[in-house]
Structure formats: structure tokens, C-alpha cells
Design a protein around this motif. Sequence first.
Motif, short mmCIF file in Angstrom:
data_model
loop_
_atom_site.label_atom_id
_atom_site.label_comp_id
_atom_site.label_asym_id
_atom_site.label_seq_id
_atom_site.Cartn_x
_atom_site.Cartn_y
_atom_site.Cartn_z
N TYR A 36 85.23 36.04 18.47
CA TYR A 36 85.27 34.62 18.16
C TYR A 36 86.72 34.12 18.13
CZ TYR A 36 80.37 33.56 17.26
OH TYR A 36 79.03 33.31 17.41
N ASN A 37 87.62 34.92 17.56
CA ASN A 37 89.03 34.53 17.54
C ASN A 37 89.58 34.41 18.96
OD1 ASN A 37 89.16 34.34 14.75
ND2 ASN A 37 89.82 36.47 14.49
N LEU A 38 89.19 35.32 19.83
CA LEU A 38 89.61 35.27 21.22
C LEU A 38 89.08 34.00 21.90
CD1 LEU A 38 91.16 37.00 23.32
CD2 LEU A 38 88.95 37.93 23.99
N ALA A 39 87.84 33.66 21.62
CA ALA A 39 87.23 32.47 22.22
C ALA A 39 87.94 31.20 21.77
CB ALA A 39 85.75 32.40 21.87
N ALA A 44 93.74 32.84 25.79
CA ALA A 44 92.59 33.60 26.27
C ALA A 44 91.65 32.69 27.06
CB ALA A 44 91.85 34.25 25.10
N ARG A 45 91.42 31.48 26.55
CA ARG A 45 90.56 30.54 27.28
C ARG A 45 91.15 30.24 28.65
NH1 ARG A 45 90.13 27.61 22.31
NH2 ARG A 45 91.58 26.10 23.17
N ALA A 46 92.45 30.04 28.68
CA ALA A 46 93.11 29.74 29.96
C ALA A 46 92.94 30.90 30.94
CB ALA A 46 94.58 29.43 29.74
N ALA A 50 88.70 28.50 31.04
CA ALA A 50 88.02 27.59 30.12
C ALA A 50 88.99 26.50 29.68
CB ALA A 50 87.51 28.36 28.89
N PRO A 51 88.52 25.27 29.61
CA PRO A 51 89.42 24.17 29.22
C PRO A 51 89.76 24.23 27.72
CG PRO A 51 87.17 23.38 29.39
CD PRO A 51 87.16 24.80 29.86
N ASP A 52 90.89 23.61 27.38
CA ASP A 52 91.27 23.52 25.97
C ASP A 52 90.34 22.58 25.22
OD1 ASP A 52 93.38 25.29 26.00
OD2 ASP A 52 94.85 23.75 26.51
N THR A 53 89.87 21.57 25.90
CA THR A 53 88.97 20.59 25.30
C THR A 53 87.83 20.32 26.28
OG1 THR A 53 90.27 18.76 26.19
CG2 THR A 53 90.78 19.47 23.93
#
Length: 187
Positions: A36-39, A44-46, A50-53
Amino acid sequence: QASGSQPLTPDEAGRVLKQGYEGANAQASQRVDAMYNLARDPFARASVGAPDTVPNAYAGQLGSTVRANLSRSGPGQTIVNNDFPDLAPNAARALNRIDEWARGTRGPRNVADLSWDQIENMRRELLQYRTAAFDGTNSTDQRAISRVIEGFDQHFGQLNPLMEQARAAHAERMARFNPGDEGQDKV
């Protein structure tokens, strides 16, 4: 039996098993927390695109995704019609809430994008409807609200696969260490 010693008594064996079980559960819980912290981590999202928003317009399409998930054919199919609020009251309330988000009448308003924390807060609110459904005995409502949550997860999981993986790890942990509670989400 410990090496070179007497066999364990039933109480000692029970304590050893319990310690092993609790240790494995704690490790699984730490793994889920780390996922969850990674998500939530922007780097990590980048790394997975995965978008920031999330664009508010994309969030506004959630109702269509959830309704499609509810009405798909197969076991447990739920048709959203005029009788739906009577047949599945908690799922109907959750759909109304999703529609309010889409119209901007409740929840994040006048923003171009939603943060992942805002999306998780929306999901937590839907989970309250799920808890209410499973506190009762209406199996139609229970199936329908589960499909609402599945639709929510599918809709946003497409954008953040790390969150989808964290939720799957949590479900696996619950199934292994809390059988019967695997539908209880981490909040």
C-alpha cells in the motif's frame, strides 16, 4: 519434538503452532502495508505509468463502470431497475453516492483532478455500505455491494496497478489468516 529432547506436550505444541501462525500473519500484514505504501509513492506510481492524480472526468465515469459490473451476466447477476433499492438497499445507497460524486454534489468538488488519497476515502465510504450489508442477511444486497466495490476497484485499478496489487495481497492475507473475513478490506 525438539532435537535431542522430550516430545512436546500438547500445550507446548499449541504454543509453537500459534507463534508460527502469528509470525506468518504479521509478516503478511507487513507485506500488505509495504505494498500500500508503494502504491501511494509517486515515484513507484511513475515507474508503472500510473498518474499522480485522476482526472475528475474519469472519476465521473465510475457510475457507468459499476452499473456494467452489476448487470454483467453470470452467477449472482444483479439488474439495476426500479426494484433495486428494495432488493439491495445498501448497494443502491452506494450507487447514489457514486452518482453524487459524479455530479459534484458531495465529496471533492471544483477540482480538476483527484488524489489517490481522495479516491481511497471514497472507497472507504463505499466499504461502510458493504459492512452494513454484511451485518444483515440480505444475500442480494451482499452480492450487489460486493460488485459495486469490484467495479470501483476495476475502474481505478486500471490507472494504478500498484493499488490493485496491494488490494489483492490484502485479500490473499485475509483469506489465509482470517477465513470468512476475506471481504473485509484494509482501511
